[in-house]
Write a protein that holds these residues in place. Structure first.
Motif, PDB file in Angstrom:
ATOM      1  N   LEU A   1      24.061  65.804  32.224  1.00  0.00           N
ATOM      2  CA  LEU A   1      22.828  65.664  31.455  1.00  0.00           C
ATOM      3  C   LEU A   1      23.085  64.907  30.153  1.00  0.00           C
ATOM      4  N   ALA A   2      24.234  65.140  29.524  1.00  0.00           N
ATOM      5  CA  ALA A   2      24.570  64.433  28.285  1.00  0.00           C
ATOM      6  C   ALA A   2      24.690  62.931  28.540  1.00  0.00           C
ATOM      7  N   MET A   3      25.272  62.538  29.664  1.00  0.00           N
ATOM      8  CA  MET A   3      25.387  61.105  29.987  1.00  0.00           C
ATOM      9  C   MET A   3      24.008  60.466  30.113  1.00  0.00           C
ATOM     10  N   LEU A   4      23.093  61.139  30.819  1.00  0.00           N
ATOM     11  CA  LEU A   4      21.753  60.572  31.038  1.00  0.00           C
ATOM     12  C   LEU A   4      20.981  60.467  29.727  1.00  0.00           C
ATOM     13  N   LEU A   5      20.994  61.537  28.959  1.00  0.00           N
ATOM     14  CA  LEU A   5      20.245  61.536  27.694  1.00  0.00           C
ATOM     15  C   LEU A   5      20.879  60.582  26.686  1.00  0.00           C
ATOM     16  N   ARG A   6      22.197  60.523  26.692  1.00  0.00           N
ATOM     17  CA  ARG A   6      22.895  59.631  25.756  1.00  0.00           C
ATOM     18  C   ARG A   6      22.549  58.177  26.053  1.00  0.00           C
ATOM     19  N   LYS A   7      22.432  57.817  27.334  1.00  0.00           N
ATOM     20  CA  LYS A   7      22.068  56.431  27.691  1.00  0.00           C
ATOM     21  C   LYS A   7      20.678  56.082  27.176  1.00  0.00           C
ATOM     22  N   SER A   8      19.751  57.040  27.266  1.00  0.00           N
ATOM     23  CA  SER A   8      18.401  56.766  26.760  1.00  0.00           C
ATOM     24  C   SER A   8      18.424  56.531  25.261  1.00  0.00           C
TER      25      SER A   8
ATOM     26  N   ARG B   1      26.670  57.506  18.994  1.00  0.00           N
ATOM     27  CA  ARG B   1      26.982  56.241  18.326  1.00  0.00           C
ATOM     28  C   ARG B   1      27.306  55.175  19.373  1.00  0.00           C
ATOM     29  N   SER B   2      26.915  53.949  19.039  1.00  0.00           N
ATOM     30  CA  SER B   2      27.224  52.815  19.909  1.00  0.00           C
ATOM     31  C   SER B   2      28.687  52.419  19.741  1.00  0.00           C
ATOM     32  N   PRO B   3      29.213  51.546  20.631  1.00  0.00           N
ATOM     33  CA  PRO B   3      30.612  51.117  20.456  1.00  0.00           C
ATOM     34  C   PRO B   3      30.886  50.472  19.102  1.00  0.00           C
ATOM     35  N   ARG B   4      29.856  49.934  18.441  1.00  0.00           N
ATOM     36  CA  ARG B   4      30.031  49.343  17.121  1.00  0.00           C
ATOM     37  C   ARG B   4      29.885  50.375  15.992  1.00  0.00           C
ATOM     38  N   GLY B   5      29.621  51.638  16.359  1.00  0.00           N
ATOM     39  CA  GLY B   5      29.523  52.685  15.345  1.00  0.00           C
ATOM     40  C   GLY B   5      28.134  52.930  14.814  1.00  0.00           C
ATOM     41  N   THR B   6      27.126  52.298  15.410  1.00  0.00           N
ATOM     42  CA  THR B   6      25.738  52.502  14.959  1.00  0.00           C
ATOM     43  C   THR B   6      25.207  53.802  15.541  1.00  0.00           C
ATOM     44  N   GLN B   7      24.631  54.640  14.674  1.00  0.00           N
ATOM     45  CA  GLN B   7      24.074  55.906  15.163  1.00  0.00           C
ATOM     46  C   GLN B   7      22.737  55.637  15.827  1.00  0.00           C
ATOM     47  N   CYS B   8      22.607  56.105  17.067  1.00  0.00           N
ATOM     48  CA  CYS B   8      21.400  55.862  17.862  1.00  0.00           C
ATOM     49  C   CYS B   8      20.521  57.094  18.012  1.00  0.00           C
ATOM     50  N   GLY B   9      21.000  58.234  17.630  1.00  0.00           N
ATOM     51  CA  GLY B   9      20.217  59.464  17.758  1.00  0.00           C
ATOM     52  C   GLY B   9      21.120  60.685  17.738  1.00  0.00           C
ATOM     53  N   VAL B  10      20.489  61.871  17.760  1.00  0.00           N
ATOM     54  CA  VAL B  10      21.232  63.135  17.672  1.00  0.00           C
ATOM     55  C   VAL B  10      20.747  64.063  18.774  1.00  0.00           C
ATOM     56  N   MET B  11      21.700  64.642  19.483  1.00  0.00           N
ATOM     57  CA  MET B  11      21.394  65.686  20.474  1.00  0.00           C
ATOM     58  C   MET B  11      21.837  67.039  19.900  1.00  0.00           C
ATOM     59  N   LEU B  12      20.955  68.034  19.999  1.00  0.00           N
ATOM     60  CA  LEU B  12      21.226  69.364  19.457  1.00  0.00           C
ATOM     61  C   LEU B  12      21.405  70.331  20.631  1.00  0.00           C
ATOM     62  N   TRP B  13      22.608  70.907  20.708  1.00  0.00           N
ATOM     63  CA  TRP B  13      22.959  71.783  21.827  1.00  0.00           C
ATOM     64  C   TRP B  13      22.870  73.254  21.379  1.00  0.00           C
ATOM     65  N   GLU B  14      22.299  74.092  22.260  1.00  0.00           N
ATOM     66  CA  GLU B  14      22.260  75.543  22.055  1.00  0.00           C
ATOM     67  C   GLU B  14      22.878  76.195  23.289  1.00  0.00           C
ATOM     68  N   ILE B  15      23.918  77.013  23.104  1.00  0.00           N
ATOM     69  CA  ILE B  15      24.622  77.650  24.228  1.00  0.00           C
ATOM     70  C   ILE B  15      24.233  79.116  24.277  1.00  0.00           C
ATOM     71  N   LYS B  16      23.791  79.558  25.457  1.00  0.00           N
ATOM     72  CA  LYS B  16      23.394  80.942  25.665  1.00  0.00           C
ATOM     73  C   LYS B  16      24.127  81.496  26.882  1.00  0.00           C
ATOM     74  N   ARG B  17      24.721  82.690  26.687  1.00  0.00           N
ATOM     75  CA  ARG B  17      25.368  83.358  27.819  1.00  0.00           C
ATOM     76  C   ARG B  17      24.871  84.793  27.866  1.00  0.00           C
ATOM     77  N   THR B  18      23.716  84.972  28.444  1.00  0.00           N
ATOM     78  CA  THR B  18      23.090  86.289  28.562  1.00  0.00           C
ATOM     79  C   THR B  18      22.667  86.512  30.009  1.00  0.00           C
ATOM     80  N   LYS B  19      22.220  87.729  30.288  1.00  0.00           N
ATOM     81  CA  LYS B  19      21.823  88.077  31.649  1.00  0.00           C
ATOM     82  C   LYS B  19      20.388  87.678  31.958  1.00  0.00           C
ATOM     83  N   ASN B  20      19.569  87.443  30.923  1.00  0.00           N
ATOM     84  CA  ASN B  20      18.155  87.137  31.127  1.00  0.00           C
ATOM     85  C   ASN B  20      17.753  85.940  30.252  1.00  0.00           C
ATOM     86  N   TRP B  21      16.802  85.178  30.776  1.00  0.00           N
ATOM     87  CA  TRP B  21      16.240  84.067  30.014  1.00  0.00           C
ATOM     88  C   TRP B  21      15.216  84.594  29.013  1.00  0.00           C
TER      89      TRP B  21
END
Length: 353
Positions: free
Chosen positions: A243-250, A171-191
Motif C-alpha cells: 500500500l505504501a508503494m501505491l500511495l507513494r507513487k501517487s 521525497r523524490s530522488p532529487r530530495g523534493t518533498q512530495c507529501g506526507v503519509m501518516l501511519w497509525e498502528i493498532k494491534r487489538t482484538k476488535n476494530w
C-alpha cells in the motif's frame, strides 16, 4: 491452651484425691484405734454395765455417721472436681475454637489478598504484553519503510503526543518533498470506528496528506486486506509496504506536476496550486464535516421546536374551545340578548366587512 488446661485439671484431681485419701486414712486409723481401745476396754471390763454398752453403741453410731459424713464430703469434692473439670474443658474448647476461627480468617484474608494481587499482576502483564506487541509491530514497520524507501524521511512520533505513530515524508530522488503519509498502528482484538476521526484530526495537525491505519482486524465493511474506510486507508500488516508503494507513487506524480507548474509565477497559478493541494482539500473537508454536524443539530432542534409549537397550539385551541363552551352555556341559561358580546367569539354576519 487445651494441653495447659488438661495439665491443670490433672494436678487439681491428684491434689483432691490425695486429700481425700489422707482424710480417709486418718479416719480409718482413728476408727481402728477407737475400736481397738473399746475392744480392749470390753475385754478388760466384761462386767461393764448396760450404760457402758449403750455408750459404745452411741459411739459406734457416731463413727458410722462420721464415716458417712466423710464419704459425703468426698462425694461432694468429686462432684465439684467434675464440675470444675467441665468448666476447664469448655473454656479450653472455646479458646481453641476462637483461635482456630481467627487462624482460618487470617488464612482466608491472605488467600484473598494473594488472589487479588495475582489478578492485578496478570492484568498488568496482559496489558504490557499487548502494548509491547504493538511497539514491536511499529518498530518493524518503521524499519521496513526505512529500508524500502531510502529517499524518504521516516520518523516515529513520540509516545504521548498527538500525530499517529509514524510520519513518512515522501521525497523524490532529487530530495523534493512530495507529501506526507501518516501511519497509525493498532494491534487489538476488535476494530474501533473512533480511530478514524482521531487520525483525521492528527492528519490536519501534522499537515499530512494520506492517513493509513495498519491493523490485524479490519472493519466489517471491508472484506479484503486493503480498503478505504471513511476517507482513511486501512490494511493488514503484511500489506503495508504494498500500500505504501501505491500511495507513494501517487504523491510522487502529484509532486512532479506541482514541480512542472512551480515556475509559472502568476497569482492564478498560485491560486490553482493551492486549490488543488491536499491542504486545501483537507480544510474544505473539515468545513464540510462541521457543516454536516451543524445541519444535523439544526434538524434536531427544528424537530423539537415543531413538536413544542404543535403542543402549544393544541393547548391554545383547547383553551379557546373551553372558553367558548362556557360562554355558550351561560347564554343558554340567561339568554343571548342578556350576555354582552365578546370580541372574537361571535360569528361574522354575512356581508359584514
Amino acid at each position: 491452651a487445651r494441653k495447659e488446661a488438661e495439665a491443670e485439671l490433672e494436678i487439681a484431681r491428684k491434689r483432691i484425691e490425695a486429700e481425700a485419701a489422707a482424710v480417709q486414712k486418718r479416719a480409718a486409723s482413728e476408727q481402728e484405734l477407737t475400736v481397738k481401745r473399746l475392744q480392749e476396754d470390753a475385754a478388760s471390763e466384761k462386767e461393764a454395765n448396760k450404760e457402758l454398752r449403750e455408750k459404745l453403741g452411741e459411739l459406734m453410731q457416731e463413727l458410722r455417721e462420721e464415716r458417712r459424713a466423710k464419704e459425703n464430703v468426698q462425694l461432694e469434692m468429686q462432684k465439684k472436681l467434675a464440675e470444675e473439670e467441665g468448666k476447664i474443658r469448655e473454656a479450653a474448647t472455646k479458646e481453641a475454637d476462637e483461635k482456630q476461627r481467627l487462624n482460618l480468617a487470617a488464612r482466608d484474608k491472605t488467600i484473598s489478598d494473594l488472589q487479588r494481587a495475582l489478578d492485578e499482576a496478570q492484568r498488568k502483564a496482559a496489558q504490557g504484553s499487548q502494548q509491547l506487541q504493538g511497539e514491536i509491530m511499529e518498530l518493524d514497520l518503521e524499519t521496513e519503510l526505512t529500508n524500502t524507501f531510502r529517499d524518504d524521511e521516516v520518523n516515529p512520533i513520540a509516545k504521548g503526543t498527538r500525530g499517529g505513530d509514524i510520519r513518512q515524508a515522501v521525497r523524490s530522488p532529487r530530495g523534493t518533498q512530495c507529501g506526507v503519509m501518516l501511519w497509525e498502528i493498532k494491534r487489538t482484538k476488535n476494530w474501533v470506528d473512533g480511530w478514524v476521526p482521531k487520525l483525521k484530526e492528527d492528519l490536519r495537525n501534522e499537515k499530512a496528506n494520506i492517513p493509513i491505519i495498519v491493523t490485524e482486524v479490519m472493519p466489517k465493511t471491508i472484506s479484503e486486506d486493503i480498503g478505504m474506510f471513511n476517507g482513511v486507508w486501512v490494511c493488514k500488516p503484511h500489506m503495508a509496504i504494498i500500500l505504501a508503494m501505491l500511495l507513494r507513487k501517487s504523491l510522487l506524480d502529484a509532486g512532479l506536476q506541482k514541480a512542472l507548474a512551480q515556475n509559472r509565477g502568476t497569482k492564478a497559478d498560485a491560486l490553482f496550486s493551492f486549490v488543488t493541494s491536499h491542504e486545501f482539500v483537507q480544510q474544505v473537508e473539515a468545513m464540510v464535516e462541521t457543516y454536516q454536524e451543524m445541519t444535523l443539530q439544526v434538524t434536531k432542534e427544528r424537530t423539537y421546536y415543531a413538536k413544542f409549537w404543535a403542543e402549544r397550539e393544541a393547548q391554545a385551541q383547547r383553551l379557546l374551545l373551553g372558553t367558548a363552551n362556557i360562554i355558550g352555556s351561560m347564554q343558554g341559561h340567561v339568554g343571548q340578548s342578556a350576555m354582552p358580546k365578546i370580541k372574537g367569539l361571535e360569528l361574522l354576519e354575512v356581508g359584514d366587512e
